[in-house]
Design a protein around this motif. Structure first.
Motif, PDB file in Angstrom:
ATOM      1  N   UNK A 125       0.468 -35.970   1.566  1.00  0.00           N
ATOM      2  CA  UNK A 125       0.833 -34.566   1.697  1.00  0.00           C
ATOM      3  C   UNK A 125       0.384 -33.801   0.460  1.00  0.00           C
ATOM      4  N   UNK A 126      -0.056 -32.584   0.684  1.00  0.00           N
ATOM      5  CA  UNK A 126      -0.463 -31.739  -0.425  1.00  0.00           C
ATOM      6  C   UNK A 126       0.127 -30.348  -0.186  1.00  0.00           C
ATOM      7  N   UNK A 127       0.747 -29.792  -1.212  1.00  0.00           N
ATOM      8  CA  UNK A 127       1.381 -28.489  -1.119  1.00  0.00           C
ATOM      9  C   UNK A 127       0.887 -27.596  -2.241  1.00  0.00           C
ATOM     10  N   UNK A 128       0.709 -26.331  -1.910  1.00  0.00           N
ATOM     11  CA  UNK A 128       0.371 -25.335  -2.925  1.00  0.00           C
ATOM     12  C   UNK A 128       1.069 -24.048  -2.507  1.00  0.00           C
ATOM     13  N   UNK A 129       2.022 -23.596  -3.329  1.00  0.00           N
ATOM     14  CA  UNK A 129       2.786 -22.401  -3.004  1.00  0.00           C
ATOM     15  C   UNK A 129       3.343 -21.802  -4.289  1.00  0.00           C
ATOM     16  N   UNK A 130       3.599 -20.498  -4.278  1.00  0.00           N
ATOM     17  CA  UNK A 130       4.192 -19.874  -5.460  1.00  0.00           C
ATOM     18  C   UNK A 130       5.684 -20.152  -5.512  1.00  0.00           C
ATOM     19  N   UNK A 131       6.184 -20.394  -6.703  1.00  0.00           N
ATOM     20  CA  UNK A 131       7.609 -20.613  -6.926  1.00  0.00           C
ATOM     21  C   UNK A 131       7.966 -20.055  -8.293  1.00  0.00           C
ATOM     22  N   UNK A 132       9.211 -19.690  -8.446  1.00  0.00           N
ATOM     23  CA  UNK A 132       9.673 -19.154  -9.722  1.00  0.00           C
ATOM     24  C   UNK A 132      10.629 -20.169 -10.355  1.00  0.00           C
ATOM     25  N   UNK A 133      10.399 -20.470 -11.622  1.00  0.00           N
ATOM     26  CA  UNK A 133      11.259 -21.389 -12.359  1.00  0.00           C
ATOM     27  C   UNK A 133      12.665 -20.819 -12.408  1.00  0.00           C
ATOM     28  N   UNK A 134      13.670 -21.646 -12.125  1.00  0.00           N
ATOM     29  CA  UNK A 134      15.059 -21.204 -12.146  1.00  0.00           C
ATOM     30  C   UNK A 134      15.801 -21.807 -13.335  1.00  0.00           C
ATOM     31  N   UNK A 135      15.939 -23.123 -13.379  1.00  0.00           N
ATOM     32  CA  UNK A 135      16.615 -23.717 -14.535  1.00  0.00           C
ATOM     33  C   UNK A 135      16.262 -25.195 -14.693  1.00  0.00           C
ATOM     34  N   UNK A 136      16.709 -25.744 -15.831  1.00  0.00           N
ATOM     35  CA  UNK A 136      16.508 -27.146 -16.168  1.00  0.00           C
ATOM     36  C   UNK A 136      17.865 -27.738 -16.525  1.00  0.00           C
TER      37      UNK A 136
ATOM     38  N   UNK B 183       9.625 -15.704   2.513  1.00  0.00           N
ATOM     39  CA  UNK B 183       8.371 -15.383   3.188  1.00  0.00           C
ATOM     40  C   UNK B 183       7.352 -16.525   3.083  1.00  0.00           C
ATOM     41  N   UNK B 184       7.594 -17.484   2.206  1.00  0.00           N
ATOM     42  CA  UNK B 184       6.681 -18.621   2.016  1.00  0.00           C
ATOM     43  C   UNK B 184       7.207 -19.899   2.664  1.00  0.00           C
ATOM     44  N   UNK B 185       8.251 -19.797   3.471  1.00  0.00           N
ATOM     45  CA  UNK B 185       8.912 -20.979   4.005  1.00  0.00           C
ATOM     46  C   UNK B 185       7.974 -21.842   4.839  1.00  0.00           C
ATOM     47  N   UNK B 186       7.015 -21.231   5.534  1.00  0.00           N
ATOM     48  CA  UNK B 186       6.073 -22.019   6.336  1.00  0.00           C
ATOM     49  C   UNK B 186       5.199 -22.916   5.468  1.00  0.00           C
ATOM     50  N   UNK B 187       4.977 -22.493   4.223  1.00  0.00           N
ATOM     51  CA  UNK B 187       4.136 -23.270   3.319  1.00  0.00           C
ATOM     52  C   UNK B 187       4.861 -24.478   2.748  1.00  0.00           C
ATOM     53  N   UNK B 188       6.191 -24.479   2.778  1.00  0.00           N
ATOM     54  CA  UNK B 188       6.957 -25.578   2.192  1.00  0.00           C
ATOM     55  C   UNK B 188       7.813 -26.313   3.214  1.00  0.00           C
ATOM     56  N   UNK B 189       7.660 -25.960   4.483  1.00  0.00           N
ATOM     57  CA  UNK B 189       8.471 -26.571   5.535  1.00  0.00           C
ATOM     58  C   UNK B 189       8.417 -28.082   5.552  1.00  0.00           C
ATOM     59  N   UNK B 190       7.218 -28.655   5.452  1.00  0.00           N
ATOM     60  CA  UNK B 190       7.077 -30.117   5.459  1.00  0.00           C
ATOM     61  C   UNK B 190       7.731 -30.738   4.232  1.00  0.00           C
ATOM     62  N   UNK B 191       7.655 -30.064   3.106  1.00  0.00           N
ATOM     63  CA  UNK B 191       8.275 -30.569   1.884  1.00  0.00           C
ATOM     64  C   UNK B 191       9.785 -30.699   2.062  1.00  0.00           C
ATOM     65  N   UNK B 192      10.386 -29.748   2.767  1.00  0.00           N
ATOM     66  CA  UNK B 192      11.834 -29.770   2.967  1.00  0.00           C
ATOM     67  C   UNK B 192      12.267 -30.916   3.874  1.00  0.00           C
ATOM     68  N   UNK B 193      11.341 -31.489   4.630  1.00  0.00           N
ATOM     69  CA  UNK B 193      11.668 -32.590   5.535  1.00  0.00           C
ATOM     70  C   UNK B 193      11.564 -33.960   4.861  1.00  0.00           C
ATOM     71  N   UNK B 194      11.053 -34.011   3.632  1.00  0.00           N
ATOM     72  CA  UNK B 194      10.881 -35.298   2.961  1.00  0.00           C
ATOM     73  C   UNK B 194      12.237 -35.846   2.533  1.00  0.00           C
TER      74      UNK B 194
END
Length: 137
Positions: free
Chosen positions: A1-12, A30-41
């Protein structure tokens, strides 16, 4: 699997008892379609990650990651703001104009705008969108 999407750093957070660190990033709905497969892992699935800052000294360096212009973002937030005002108006059995007027009066009183909601920035809109969503929930 390969993913590329914008995300904003929240915390560490970390290190924990076993020396692990946890990083959290926010992804716009609005980017949920780009990360949908990632959420299923499955939890614990390992990934090799490469994180690239898309803005360095206020200059965009990867236009593929930023597909929306600032004006498009502002327009998207304004549409959401107006949509939520209509929903709140329906819930309160009033008009969207009265809801907007109440918000506008408060923002003028707080000194955030001079006279029009058109003066609102994306940051201001996001706060008001959150306030309206809280009213609906």
């Amino acid at each position: 699997m390969k993913f590329k999407f914008p995300a904003q750093y929240d915390y560490h957070r970390g290190p924990d008892a076993i020396g692990q660190h946890k990083f959290t990033f926010d992804v716009d709905e609005s980017r949920i379609n780009e990360v949908g497969e990632l959420m299923k892992t499955k939890k614990g699935t390992e990934f090799m990650m490469a994180i690239e800052s898309v803005i360095v000294d206020d200059k965009e360096i990867d236009k593929d990651l930023i597909q929306e212009t600032p004006q498009q973002t502002l327009t998207r937030f304004r549409k959401r703001f107006h949509s939520l005002m209509s929903e709140v108006a329906d819930m309160k059995k009033t008009t969207p104009e009265k809801v907007k007027e109440a918000i506008k009066k408060r923002l003028v009183r707080e000194g955030k705008i001079e006279k029009s909601t058109k003066e609102m920035t994306v940051d201001m809109l996001s706060v008001e969108i959150n306030n309206l969503e809280q009213l609906l929930n």
